[in-house]
Design a protein around this motif. Structure first.
Motif, PDB file in Angstrom:
ATOM      1  N   GLU A 105       0.821  -1.212   0.000  1.00 61.34           N
ATOM      2  CA  GLU A 105       0.000   0.000   0.000  1.00 61.34           C
ATOM      3  C   GLU A 105       0.853   1.260   0.000  1.00 61.34           C
ATOM      4  O   GLU A 105       0.459   2.277  -0.551  1.00 61.34           O
ATOM      5  CB  GLU A 105      -0.976   0.009   1.175  1.00 61.34           C
ATOM      6  N   ALA A 106       2.045   1.195   0.566  1.00 65.00           N
ATOM      7  CA  ALA A 106       2.926   2.365   0.580  1.00 65.00           C
ATOM      8  C   ALA A 106       3.278   2.787  -0.855  1.00 65.00           C
ATOM      9  O   ALA A 106       3.277   3.978  -1.172  1.00 65.00           O
ATOM     10  CB  ALA A 106       4.179   2.083   1.379  1.00 65.00           C
ATOM     11  N   LEU A 107       3.561   1.813  -1.712  1.00 61.36           N
ATOM     12  CA  LEU A 107       3.880   2.120  -3.108  1.00 61.36           C
ATOM     13  C   LEU A 107       2.659   2.705  -3.815  1.00 61.36           C
ATOM     14  O   LEU A 107       2.763   3.667  -4.574  1.00 61.36           O
ATOM     15  CB  LEU A 107       4.366   0.874  -3.843  1.00 61.36           C
ATOM     16  N   LEU A 108       1.509   2.134  -3.543  1.00 58.51           N
ATOM     17  CA  LEU A 108       0.285   2.631  -4.167  1.00 58.51           C
ATOM     18  C   LEU A 108      -0.020   4.054  -3.705  1.00 58.51           C
ATOM     19  O   LEU A 108      -0.471   4.887  -4.494  1.00 58.51           O
ATOM     20  CB  LEU A 108      -0.879   1.689  -3.864  1.00 58.51           C
ATOM     21  N   ILE A 109       0.250   4.331  -2.454  1.00 55.26           N
ATOM     22  CA  ILE A 109       0.032   5.680  -1.926  1.00 55.26           C
ATOM     23  C   ILE A 109       1.023   6.663  -2.558  1.00 55.26           C
ATOM     24  O   ILE A 109       0.661   7.786  -2.910  1.00 55.26           O
ATOM     25  CB  ILE A 109       0.113   5.683  -0.384  1.00 55.26           C
ATOM     26  N   LYS A 110       2.287   6.230  -2.728  1.00 56.12           N
ATOM     27  CA  LYS A 110       3.270   7.079  -3.405  1.00 56.12           C
ATOM     28  C   LYS A 110       2.790   7.440  -4.810  1.00 56.12           C
ATOM     29  O   LYS A 110       2.930   8.579  -5.257  1.00 56.12           O
ATOM     30  CB  LYS A 110       4.624   6.374  -3.512  1.00 56.12           C
ATOM     31  N   TYR A 111       2.234   6.442  -5.482  1.00 55.41           N
ATOM     32  CA  TYR A 111       1.722   6.667  -6.841  1.00 55.41           C
ATOM     33  C   TYR A 111       0.621   7.720  -6.833  1.00 55.41           C
ATOM     34  O   TYR A 111       0.651   8.667  -7.622  1.00 55.41           O
ATOM     35  CB  TYR A 111       1.206   5.346  -7.428  1.00 55.41           C
ATOM     36  N   THR A 112      -0.338   7.576  -5.949  1.00 52.83           N
ATOM     37  CA  THR A 112      -1.455   8.522  -5.931  1.00 52.83           C
ATOM     38  C   THR A 112      -0.979   9.934  -5.580  1.00 52.83           C
ATOM     39  O   THR A 112      -1.441  10.907  -6.172  1.00 52.83           O
ATOM     40  CB  THR A 112      -2.562   8.075  -4.955  1.00 52.83           C
ATOM     41  N   LYS A 113      -0.033  10.031  -4.657  1.00 59.30           N
ATOM     42  CA  LYS A 113       0.508  11.352  -4.308  1.00 59.30           C
ATOM     43  C   LYS A 113       1.259  11.968  -5.487  1.00 59.30           C
ATOM     44  O   LYS A 113       1.179  13.176  -5.722  1.00 59.30           O
ATOM     45  CB  LYS A 113       1.417  11.253  -3.087  1.00 59.30           C
TER      46      LYS A 113
END
Length: 132
Positions: free
Chosen positions: A23-31
């Motif tokens: 989820e950390a990678l996915l959150i980085k993507y959205t940011k």
């Protein structure tokens, strides 16, 4: 953070052969998408919703956009995910080829031919579905 972008982040990662549950990678993507202001037109957003429901069409659409519209908003977002995957240590094996590869030229020609074929099928798909 925009949680509505998590499904698109997951299908882009899967398309790039990275089974992402981090989820950390996915959150980085959205940011990153928010910071870069990579907004989609209404038509692109509609196409993206369709691709989230039918992710098996993504390789064909992306291949077609590479020919017809390389600056497509969805394609730009795929490139952002690609950049993040390249920087993650758990995906290093996707980018390093430490094995002795026999017939590497033939593999390269085969993969290139598959990419062109996907692009041709994608052009037809985009024209039929009106995604251009």
């Amino acid at each position: 953070m925009n949680r509505t972008m998590l499904p698109e982040a997951k299908i882009f990662a899967q398309y790039l052969d990275a089974k992402v549950d981090d989820e950390a990678l996915l959150i980085k993507y959205t940011k990153a998408i928010e910071k870069l202001k990579l907004s989609l037109s209404e038509k692109e957003a509609s196409v993206l919703r369709y691709l989230i429901k039918m992710p098996f069409l993504l390789p064909f659409a992306d291949g077609a956009w590479a020919f017809l519209n390389p600056k497509n908003g969805i394609r730009k977002r795929i490139m952002v995910m690609s950049a993040f995957i390249e920087t993650e240590p758990q995906f290093v094996q996707l980018f390093l080829n430490e094995k002795d590869v026999s017939f590497s030229v033939f593999k390269m020609l085969f993969r290139g031919s598959v990419a062109v074929l996907r692009g041709i099928i994608g052009v037809f798909l985009i024209l039929v579905l009106g995604w251009k």
